[in-house]
Design a protein around this motif. Structure first.
Motif: not given
Length: 327
Positions: A138-151
């Motif tokens: 189901r959209g809209p879809v928020t895509v995020l995630g921590p790594g070296t930074g936060l995308g």
């Protein structure tokens, strides 16, 4: 004349890359039976190379390939000719890089834009669902995630009508402390870096900073050690990881509200290491803790990507299928 998609032959593979602040991931990609496949996947430490071009040349030499097309996902804004990484000293000019590598086509896209592009193509085994259901997406879809930074990125559209990716720099939004412990962490970081964004906390180095702030100790512990110790039951490390998950929940809830999302997808290199810990943490409670909008957020599906290379897959999907002319 008509056209028909055809799987690439051995010499027709494309170069795809996902370049973060720590690692440079590469693969060759081609179309097989209507799907993009990744071949010869390698992850190289960015610090081992002076430039992106040097890392690319090293990879291509190791796999003995000379592709004519490439798609490179970068951990920074990707809308200019001159690209400067946010969490790395690397920089490059896209036109110069294309000429130097003798490429007919070069696509540059944001790294979390690439991850978002991959989300509709992921199999059920590529994700772990924390809340709700995956299908239909189901959209809209928020895509995020921590790594070296936060995308942070967004998908808009639907499975029926197609999806469009919105690349963002939402990880740099300001951190909003909720309680006294959050405020202590914010003050700790503010003394050291000035403005405190969500990315300052929700990344590998941020986990180390949270650990130090909660202990009142200036020494930084490697984030992988913190995660391993937390999963093994160490109380101090578990407290740090619980707080990290709580802050991630707050930031994710804000991002969903800002983007009007109905699905949240968490990716990046950190969270897949402790999905079950996240499930039992204060993450969801803090995600929902938005006052009058709690009921809205309770209906948002939440998934964690465990596919090993979603950024590479998304980069590959940025290149059109190769075609041949048929009589």
């Amino acid at each position: 004349m008509s056209t028909k998609s055809q799987p690439d032959n051995e010499g027709g593979c494309d170069l795809v890359a996902d370049i973060g602040g720590t690692n440079a991931r590469f693969a060759l990609s081609r179309q097989e039976q209507g799907k993009r496949v990744l071949l010869e996947v390698q992850s190289l430490p960015g610090a081992a190379f002076d430039s992106l071009e040097a890392a690319v040349r090293h990879y291509l030499a190791s796999v003995r390939a000379q592709p004519t097309r490439a798609a490179i996902a970068v951990a920074c804004p990707a809308d200019k000719d001159d690209i400067q990484f946010t969490n790395s000293a690397w920089s490059f000019n896209r036109r110069q890089l294309q000429r130097s590598l003798h490429l007919q086509q070069l696509e540059i896209l944001n790294d979390f834009g690439a991850v978002a592009r991959a989300v509709p193509q992921l199999a059920p085994s590529d994700v772990v669902t924390l809340h709700g259901t995956l299908s239909p997406l189901r959209g809209p879809v928020t895509v995020l995630g921590p790594g070296t930074g936060l995308g942070v990125a967004q998908l808009v559209g639907s499975s029926a009508q197609g999806w469009a990716v919105v690349e963002t720099e939402g990880g740099h939004a300001g951190f909003a402390p909720i309680d006294e412990e959050d405020r202590r962490i914010a003050a700790w970081l503010s003394e050291r870096v000035g403005r405190v964004s969500n990315e300052r906390i929700l990344c590998g180095n941020g986990l180390s900073q949270v650990h130090a702030a909660l202990r009142g100790d200036a020494d930084l512990t490697d984030p992988a050690r913190i995660v391993a110790a937390a999963l093994a039951g160490d109380p101090d490390s578990a407290k740090t990881l619980q707080r990290f998950c709580a802050i991630l929940g707050s930031a994710a809830g804000d991002a969903v509200l800002l983007q009007g999302a109905r699905t949240l997808v968490i990716a990046g290199g950190i969270v897949p290491r402790f999905v079950e810990f996240l499930r039992q943490s204060p993450f969801h409670a803090r995600f929902l803790a938005k006052g009058r909008l709690a009921a809205y957020l309770a209906d948002v599906a939440i998934h964690v990507v465990v596919h090993p290379s979603p950024g590479l897959l998304g980069a590959a999907l940025a290149l059109p299928d190769r075609t041949i002319d048929l009589p």
